[in-house]
Design a protein around this motif. Structure first.
Motif, PDB file in Angstrom:
ATOM      1  N   HIS A  56       0.862  -1.186   0.000  1.00  0.00           N
ATOM      2  CA  HIS A  56       0.000   0.000   0.000  1.00  0.00           C
ATOM      3  C   HIS A  56       0.892   1.228   0.000  1.00  0.00           C
ATOM      4  CE1 HIS A  56      -3.828  -2.077   0.560  1.00  0.00           C
ATOM      5  NE2 HIS A  56      -3.064  -2.992   1.128  1.00  0.00           N
ATOM      6  N   ALA A  57       0.508   2.219  -0.800  1.00  0.00           N
ATOM      7  CA  ALA A  57       1.340   3.408  -0.958  1.00  0.00           C
ATOM      8  C   ALA A  57       0.483   4.663  -1.004  1.00  0.00           C
ATOM      9  CB  ALA A  57       2.177   3.296  -2.236  1.00  0.00           C
ATOM     10  N   ALA A  58       1.111   5.767  -0.627  1.00  0.00           N
ATOM     11  CA  ALA A  58       0.495   7.087  -0.722  1.00  0.00           C
ATOM     12  C   ALA A  58       1.356   7.930  -1.649  1.00  0.00           C
ATOM     13  CB  ALA A  58       0.416   7.739   0.659  1.00  0.00           C
ATOM     14  N   ARG A  59       0.709   8.648  -2.549  1.00  0.00           N
ATOM     15  CA  ARG A  59       1.419   9.519  -3.478  1.00  0.00           C
ATOM     16  C   ARG A  59       0.818  10.919  -3.360  1.00  0.00           C
ATOM     17  NH1 ARG A  59       4.720   6.123  -5.257  1.00  0.00           N
ATOM     18  NH2 ARG A  59       5.975   7.701  -6.247  1.00  0.00           N
ATOM     19  N   VAL A  60       1.601  11.908  -3.755  1.00  0.00           N
ATOM     20  CA  VAL A  60       1.172  13.300  -3.646  1.00  0.00           C
ATOM     21  C   VAL A  60       1.162  13.939  -5.021  1.00  0.00           C
ATOM     22  CG1 VAL A  60       1.708  15.569  -2.681  1.00  0.00           C
ATOM     23  CG2 VAL A  60       2.065  13.511  -1.299  1.00  0.00           C
ATOM     24  N   HIS A  68      -1.144  -0.769  -4.271  1.00  0.00           N
ATOM     25  CA  HIS A  68      -2.428  -0.082  -4.167  1.00  0.00           C
ATOM     26  C   HIS A  68      -2.134   1.346  -3.720  1.00  0.00           C
ATOM     27  CE1 HIS A  68      -4.212  -4.118  -4.291  1.00  0.00           C
ATOM     28  NE2 HIS A  68      -3.225  -4.452  -3.470  1.00  0.00           N
ATOM     29  N   GLU A  69      -2.380   2.300  -4.603  1.00  0.00           N
ATOM     30  CA  GLU A  69      -1.984   3.684  -4.347  1.00  0.00           C
ATOM     31  C   GLU A  69      -3.184   4.602  -4.157  1.00  0.00           C
ATOM     32  OE1 GLU A  69       2.133   3.825  -6.945  1.00  0.00           O
ATOM     33  OE2 GLU A  69       0.307   4.554  -7.885  1.00  0.00           O
ATOM     34  N   ARG A  70      -3.004   5.556  -3.272  1.00  0.00           N
ATOM     35  CA  ARG A  70      -3.928   6.676  -3.113  1.00  0.00           C
ATOM     36  C   ARG A  70      -3.132   7.949  -3.381  1.00  0.00           C
ATOM     37  NH1 ARG A  70      -7.120   5.286   2.532  1.00  0.00           N
ATOM     38  NH2 ARG A  70      -7.706   3.152   1.955  1.00  0.00           N
ATOM     39  N   TRP A 115      -7.320  10.440  -6.463  1.00  0.00           N
ATOM     40  CA  TRP A 115      -7.119   9.341  -7.401  1.00  0.00           C
ATOM     41  C   TRP A 115      -6.759   8.072  -6.626  1.00  0.00           C
ATOM     42  CZ3 TRP A 115      -2.877  11.619 -11.144  1.00  0.00           C
ATOM     43  CH2 TRP A 115      -3.388  12.697 -11.859  1.00  0.00           C
ATOM     44  N   THR A 116      -7.020   6.935  -7.257  1.00  0.00           N
ATOM     45  CA  THR A 116      -6.519   5.646  -6.785  1.00  0.00           C
ATOM     46  C   THR A 116      -6.039   4.864  -7.993  1.00  0.00           C
ATOM     47  OG1 THR A 116      -8.673   4.564  -6.976  1.00  0.00           O
ATOM     48  CG2 THR A 116      -8.124   5.543  -4.826  1.00  0.00           C
ATOM     49  N   ARG A 117      -5.200   3.881  -7.747  1.00  0.00           N
ATOM     50  CA  ARG A 117      -4.811   2.925  -8.788  1.00  0.00           C
ATOM     51  C   ARG A 117      -4.164   1.727  -8.132  1.00  0.00           C
ATOM     52  NH1 ARG A 117       0.507   3.565 -12.431  1.00  0.00           N
ATOM     53  NH2 ARG A 117       2.005   3.884 -10.780  1.00  0.00           N
ATOM     54  N   THR A 118      -4.278   0.597  -8.813  1.00  0.00           N
ATOM     55  CA  THR A 118      -3.586  -0.623  -8.420  1.00  0.00           C
ATOM     56  C   THR A 118      -2.837  -1.113  -9.644  1.00  0.00           C
ATOM     57  OG1 THR A 118      -5.257  -1.202  -6.774  1.00  0.00           O
ATOM     58  CG2 THR A 118      -3.878  -2.993  -7.593  1.00  0.00           C
ATOM     59  N   HIS A 119      -1.564  -1.394  -9.459  1.00  0.00           N
ATOM     60  CA  HIS A 119      -0.792  -1.912 -10.584  1.00  0.00           C
ATOM     61  C   HIS A 119       0.256  -2.887 -10.072  1.00  0.00           C
ATOM     62  CE1 HIS A 119       2.903   0.712 -10.148  1.00  0.00           C
ATOM     63  NE2 HIS A 119       2.076   1.241  -9.291  1.00  0.00           N
ATOM     64  N   THR A 120       0.674  -3.779 -10.963  1.00  0.00           N
ATOM     65  CA  THR A 120       1.665  -4.792 -10.636  1.00  0.00           C
ATOM     66  C   THR A 120       2.913  -4.499 -11.449  1.00  0.00           C
ATOM     67  OG1 THR A 120      -0.105  -6.382 -10.228  1.00  0.00           O
ATOM     68  CG2 THR A 120       2.105  -7.283 -10.582  1.00  0.00           C
ATOM     69  N   GLY A 138       5.653   3.679  -0.086  1.00  0.00           N
ATOM     70  CA  GLY A 138       4.948   2.702   0.722  1.00  0.00           C
ATOM     71  C   GLY A 138       4.685   3.149   2.144  1.00  0.00           C
ATOM     72  N   LEU A 139       3.597   2.626   2.686  1.00  0.00           N
ATOM     73  CA  LEU A 139       3.243   2.895   4.077  1.00  0.00           C
ATOM     74  C   LEU A 139       4.169   2.113   4.996  1.00  0.00           C
ATOM     75  CD1 LEU A 139       0.623   3.797   2.564  1.00  0.00           C
ATOM     76  CD2 LEU A 139      -0.627   2.954   4.542  1.00  0.00           C
ATOM     77  N   GLU A 140       4.568   2.744   6.097  1.00  0.00           N
ATOM     78  CA  GLU A 140       5.330   2.061   7.131  1.00  0.00           C
ATOM     79  C   GLU A 140       4.342   1.443   8.112  1.00  0.00           C
ATOM     80  OE1 GLU A 140       8.065   4.959   8.724  1.00  0.00           O
ATOM     81  OE2 GLU A 140       9.307   4.888   6.917  1.00  0.00           O
TER      82      GLU A 140
END
Length: 164
Positions: free
Chosen positions: A12-16, A93-95, A77-82, A46-48
């Motif tokens: 899981h990740a957070a983006r700005v 899985h990004e927000r 926005w959101t997205r999931t990618h491999t 990624g989330l810690e």
């Protein structure tokens, strides 16, 4: 015999989406160590353990840019990618959180050693510049279209899924 691929790691990740007063988006050129390909990404990661997406967005922004903004904006926005990275496969899985600032020069000295290795440059981009940069790769792939829509329509009621 074909080697067994590594298991996919869920992350899981957070983006700005950091926009300046001219609606330019800050992006980093990212390069996997030992690989030739590079691509442009927004600040984040990624989330810690025990961290919320909002906390991760603020921390990553501070670590990667030197900016310490008190308030995290809305998730737009959101997205999931491999993707493969350093002989691993990740399903991320990004927000994406919208934040604004005045013009800012990134200070690479604020970045961790790992970030200094993979983040090889930074630039502020207008949506139309991204769309015209056909020799570059961006993540998400359609970021120019989504950024243009975000600037025209404003914050959505629910986050948009921006695909890969």
């Amino acid at each position: 015999m074909t080697p067994t691929p590594p298991p996919t790691i869920e992350r899981h990740a957070a983006r700005v989406l950091l926009l300046d007063k001219d609606d330019r988006l800050l992006m980093f050129r990212c390069q996997e160590p030992g690989a030739e390909r590079s691509f442009w990404i927004t600040p984040g990661g990624g989330l810690e353990a025990g961290e919320t997406h909002e906390q991760a967005a603020r921390r990553e922004l501070r670590e990667e840019t030197g900016l310490d903004l008190c308030e995290v904006g809305p998730c737009v926005w959101t997205r999931t990618h491999t993707f493969p990275w350093l002989k691993q496969v990740y399903r991320q899985h990004e927000r994406f959180y919208l934040m604004r600032c005045d013009n800012h020069t990134v200070d690479p000295e604020q970045q961790t050693q790992e970030e200094q290795i993979v983040l090889t440059g930074s630039r502020w981009w207008h949506a139309d510049e991204i769309a015209q940069a056909t020799q570059e790769q961006f993540a998400p792939r359609e970021i120019a279209r989504w950024l243009d829509r975000l600037i025209r329509e404003g914050v959505p009621g629910e986050p948009w899924d921006v695909g890969v």
